[in-house]
Design a protein around this motif. Structure first.
Motif, short mmCIF file in Angstrom:
data_model
loop_
_atom_site.label_atom_id
_atom_site.label_comp_id
_atom_site.label_asym_id
_atom_site.label_seq_id
_atom_site.Cartn_x
_atom_site.Cartn_y
_atom_site.Cartn_z
N THR A 207 -3.02 25.43 -60.67
CA THR A 207 -3.75 24.35 -61.29
C THR A 207 -3.08 24.32 -62.75
N LEU A 208 -3.24 23.03 -63.36
CA LEU A 208 -2.67 23.05 -64.60
C LEU A 208 -3.73 22.52 -65.45
N LEU A 210 -5.26 20.89 -68.89
CA LEU A 210 -5.02 20.13 -69.87
C LEU A 210 -5.98 19.63 -70.67
N ASN A 211 -6.00 19.50 -71.86
CA ASN A 211 -6.69 18.83 -73.03
C ASN A 211 -5.89 18.48 -74.35
N LYS A 212 -4.85 17.75 -74.19
CA LYS A 212 -4.05 17.43 -74.99
C LYS A 212 -2.88 18.50 -75.32
N GLU A 213 -3.27 19.59 -74.85
CA GLU A 213 -2.42 20.86 -75.02
C GLU A 213 -2.58 21.72 -73.72
N ILE A 214 -1.69 22.64 -73.32
CA ILE A 214 -1.85 23.19 -72.20
C ILE A 214 -3.07 24.50 -72.42
N ILE A 215 -4.13 24.39 -71.49
CA ILE A 215 -5.12 25.49 -71.93
C ILE A 215 -4.62 26.72 -70.89
N GLN A 216 -4.15 26.39 -69.55
CA GLN A 216 -3.84 27.46 -68.93
C GLN A 216 -3.13 26.53 -67.69
N VAL A 217 -1.95 27.36 -67.05
CA VAL A 217 -1.48 27.07 -66.00
C VAL A 217 -1.16 28.16 -65.12
N GLY A 218 -1.11 27.83 -63.67
CA GLY A 218 -1.01 29.10 -62.93
C GLY A 218 -1.64 29.03 -61.67
N ARG A 219 -1.75 30.22 -60.82
CA ARG A 219 -2.29 30.05 -59.55
C ARG A 219 -3.93 29.67 -59.48
N THR A 220 -4.42 28.92 -58.84
CA THR A 220 -5.81 28.55 -58.91
C THR A 220 -6.75 29.27 -59.07
#
Length: 250
Positions: A207-208, A210-220
Motif C-alpha cells: 500500500t502506498l 499519499l496526501n500530496k506527499e508520501i505518508i508511507q509505502v510498504g507491505r499492507t
C-alpha cells in the motif's frame, strides 16, 4: 527482490500550485500495490506524471533501471472511465487491438494474430460475445472490462490502473480482482488507485499512502494501520472495530 519502479523527488504543479511534492518511493516486481489517499491527494496525478501525461516540475522515474520512454512498450495503463470518449465510433474488439500497436510498430497493420490475441483477452474478461458491439452501447462495467482487456493485450510487465473498481457492479469487481491476481501470479506489477478502504487488506500486497506527499509505502500489513491512516486522512477518518471493516471516512 528487485524494484521494478523507482520514483525520485517527484513534484507536479497545476497553475504553480503543487499537487504532489517531493514524492519518492520504490516498489518491487510481482506485487499488487494500492495507491490510497483522500480526494485531491494527487493519486491520479502521480500516475499521469509517471506516464508523462502531465508535465512535472522535478523528479526522475526509472522502470527496471531505464527511463519510461525506453520502457513504454512494457507499461500498461487503464485510465479512469469518465476520462474516455465512449461515443467514439469503434467496437470493443478494435479497442482491445489498440493494445497490440506497440508490438507492431507504426507501419504495420494488425492482422489475424493480433485479432486472435485481442479475442483471447476479451474472453479473459468475459466480454468475447461483445467483440463487435459499439463501445457506446456497453454498460459502465462492460466498458471497464474492455479497457482491462486492452491492457492485457499489451502484454506489459508494469500496469497502472486508475480507479478500475469505480462504477462497476459486484460481478465486475470480482472479475477485475481475479484478473489482477492472475497478473501478479505471472510476475506482473500492478499499481491501482483505489478508494474503498474496506477492501485494501484483501486486495493489495503493498500500500502506498499519499496526501500530496508520501505518508508511507510498504507491505499492507505494516502500512495500512490506524496511525498512518490518520496521518493520511486527518480528521476525515474514524477508526472503528475490525469487525466493522475498521475504517470510516466522514
Amino acid at each position: 527482490m528487485p524494484n521494478v519502479l523507482k520514483v525520485e523527488d517527484f513534484t507536479i504543479a497545476y497553475h504553480k500550485k503543487p499537487v504532489i511534492e517531493s514524492v519518492s518511493f520504490e516498489v518491487p516486481e510481482g506485487k499488487l500495490i494500492g495507491i490510497i489517499g483522500p480526494n485531491g491527494a494527487g493519486k491520479s496525478t502521480l500516475i499521469k506524471g509517471i506516464l508523462e501525461l502531465v508535465p512535472r516540475i522535478s523528479g526522475k522515474v526509472t522502470i527496471q533501471g531505464k527511463s519510461y520512454r525506453a520502457m513504454r512498450k512494457s507499461v500498461g495503463y487503464v485510465p479512469q472511465r469518465e476520462s474516455v470518449d465512449w461515443d467514439f465510433p469503434t467496437n470493443a474488439l478494435d479497442v482491445v487491438m489498440m493494445g497490440r500497436y506497440g508490438h507492431l510498430g507504426w507501419l504495420k497493420r494488425p492482422g489475424k494474430a493480433e485479432k486472435q490475441k485481442a479475442l483471447e483477452c476479451l474472453e479473459k474478461v468475459g466480454m468475447a460475445e461483445y467483440a463487435n458491439r459499439q463501445i457506446s452501447q456497453l454498460s459502465g462495467g462492460q466498458q471497464q472490462r474492455i479497457f482491462l482487456a486492452r491492457a492485457l493485450a499489451q502484454e506489459a510487465d508494469l500496469y497502472f490502473m486508475d480507479e478500475p473498481f469505480v462504477g462497476v457492479d459486484a460481478a465486475t469487481e470480482k472479475a477485475i480482482i481475479q484478473l489482477l491476481m492472475e497478473l501478479k501470479k505471472n510476475g506482473k506489477t500492478v499499481l491501482v488507485v483505489h478508494h474503498d478502504l474496506s477492501t485494501v487488506k484483501e486486495y493489495f500486497d503493498w500500500t502506498l499512502l499519499l496526501n500530496k506527499e508520501i505518508i508511507q509505502v510498504g507491505r499492507t500489513e505494516e502500512v495500512f494501520t490506524p496511525e498512518y491512516l490518520q496521518k493520511t486522512y486527518g480528521g476525515k477518518l474514524a477508526i472503528l472495530s475490525d469487525s466493522q471493516s475498521g475504517l470510516l471516512i466522514n
